[in-house]
Design an enzyme around this catalytic site. Sequence first.
Site, PDB file in Angstrom:
ATOM      1  N   SER A 215      -2.914 104.860  52.025  1.00 46.63           N
ATOM      2  CA  SER A 215      -3.424 103.587  52.536  1.00 46.63           C
ATOM      3  C   SER A 215      -2.268 102.623  52.822  1.00 46.63           C
ATOM      4  O   SER A 215      -2.464 101.614  53.480  1.00 46.63           O
ATOM      5  CB  SER A 215      -4.362 102.968  51.502  1.00 46.63           C
ATOM      6  OG  SER A 215      -3.651 102.713  50.312  1.00 46.63           O
TER       7      SER A 215
ATOM      8  N   GLY B 129      -9.083 102.127  47.255  1.00 51.90           N
ATOM      9  CA  GLY B 129      -9.691 102.197  45.924  1.00 51.90           C
ATOM     10  C   GLY B 129     -10.862 101.262  45.695  1.00 51.90           C
ATOM     11  O   GLY B 129     -11.579 101.392  44.709  1.00 51.90           O
TER      12      GLY B 129
ATOM     13  N   CYS C 206      -2.302 110.231  48.133  1.00 58.24           N
ATOM     14  CA  CYS C 206      -3.171 109.178  47.622  1.00 58.24           C
ATOM     15  C   CYS C 206      -4.237 109.820  46.745  1.00 58.24           C
ATOM     16  O   CYS C 206      -4.967 110.708  47.207  1.00 58.24           O
ATOM     17  CB  CYS C 206      -3.801 108.477  48.824  1.00 58.24           C
ATOM     18  SG  CYS C 206      -5.106 107.322  48.387  1.00 58.24           S
TER      19      CYS C 206
ATOM     20  N   CYS D  12      -2.481 106.561  40.608  1.00 54.89           N
ATOM     21  CA  CYS D  12      -2.517 105.988  41.959  1.00 54.89           C
ATOM     22  C   CYS D  12      -1.069 105.937  42.407  1.00 54.89           C
ATOM     23  O   CYS D  12      -0.199 105.498  41.634  1.00 54.89           O
ATOM     24  CB  CYS D  12      -3.118 104.582  41.919  1.00 54.89           C
ATOM     25  SG  CYS D  12      -2.866 103.634  43.440  1.00 54.89           S
ATOM     26  N   THR D  13      -0.805 106.375  43.618  1.00 59.82           N
ATOM     27  CA  THR D  13       0.596 106.468  44.040  1.00 59.82           C
ATOM     28  C   THR D  13       1.258 105.086  44.178  1.00 59.82           C
ATOM     29  O   THR D  13       2.478 104.980  44.062  1.00 59.82           O
ATOM     30  CB  THR D  13       0.716 107.269  45.350  1.00 59.82           C
ATOM     31  OG1 THR D  13      -0.169 106.722  46.337  1.00 59.82           O
ATOM     32  CG2 THR D  13       0.374 108.732  45.132  1.00 59.82           C
TER      33      THR D  13
HETATM   34  N1  DGL Z   1      -2.271 104.944  46.786  1.00 56.67           N
HETATM   35  C1  DGL Z   1      -3.638 105.272  46.677  1.00 56.67           C
HETATM   36  C2  DGL Z   1      -4.002 106.109  45.475  1.00 56.67           C
HETATM   37  O1  DGL Z   1      -3.187 106.879  45.017  1.00 56.67           O
HETATM   38  C3  DGL Z   1      -4.666 104.262  47.087  1.00 56.67           C
HETATM   39  C4  DGL Z   1      -4.504 102.871  46.723  1.00 56.67           C
HETATM   40  C5  DGL Z   1      -5.542 102.041  47.410  1.00 56.67           C
HETATM   41  O2  DGL Z   1      -5.476 101.922  48.632  1.00 56.67           O
HETATM   42  O3  DGL Z   1      -6.449 101.554  46.697  1.00 56.67           O
HETATM   43  O4  DGL Z   1      -5.102 106.052  45.007  1.00 56.67           O
END
Ligand code: DGL
Length: 236
Positions: free
Chosen positions: A11, A43, A73, A182-183
């Site tokens: 994202s 999320g 993600c 979450c990344t």
């Molecule tokens: N980086 C994403 C993950 O690992 C999403 C974060 C988001 O857009 O809420 O869940």
Amino acid sequence: MNSGAIGIFDSGVGGLKILGAAVKRLRGEDFIYVFDRSHSPYGNRSDRYVRRRTEKVSELLLSKGAKVVVAACNTATGVGITYLRRKFGAPFVGVEPPVKPAALARTHGKILVLTTCRTAEQANFHRLLEKWDDGNVIVAPQPSLARDVELNFAALSKLKPVVDDILAPYDGEDIESVVLGCTHYYYLADMISAHYGGSARVFDAVDGVTHRIETVLDENDLRSETGKGRVKYIYL
Ligand code: DGL
């Protein structure tokens, strides 16, 4: 052999650490990275919305010649990866909260797992917990932390008080490790570690995912030797 690029999306900035590790490890490859920023944070969106976005972004990457698509993600993976594999029949690599390595390394304390709200609700995440949670895992879904990272990416130190506030409720729990589910949270690893004075180990999935990309390339005979580690960035 296939000289197509490796497509990676998130994202926003979350997947960049995975991209960086992949560029380093997979010599001879080129990459396309999609920031789906105008649709973030995933999320806090509905499953339907996230699935639709992962489909659109994957379609775009495949139309640009991606030979493998990496959902960098956890939210996109949890909501969409099964659907994407079925729909496109192409190789997909996802990322999940590294609960397994944390559980295998556990010696005494609790494992605190930070995720987005959507990830915490997914069936595949619950399956992961069923397998690895022997009563010592605490799941703490975060409604706004990914967005905080996205919006403060150039000044992450500002988030130190936010991180401390998030962790404070668990301070009495003998936290042995923290799993970054979450990344976007990967950028907060040092702050999280500092909150525990270095006593808690912090797990991300960067190495695991990079290794998985390599395996998928090999299994499908998709390695390239002609790429130069170039990255094309696409902002949506
Ligand atoms: N980086 C994403 C993950 O690992 C999403 C974060 C988001 O857009 O809420 O869940």
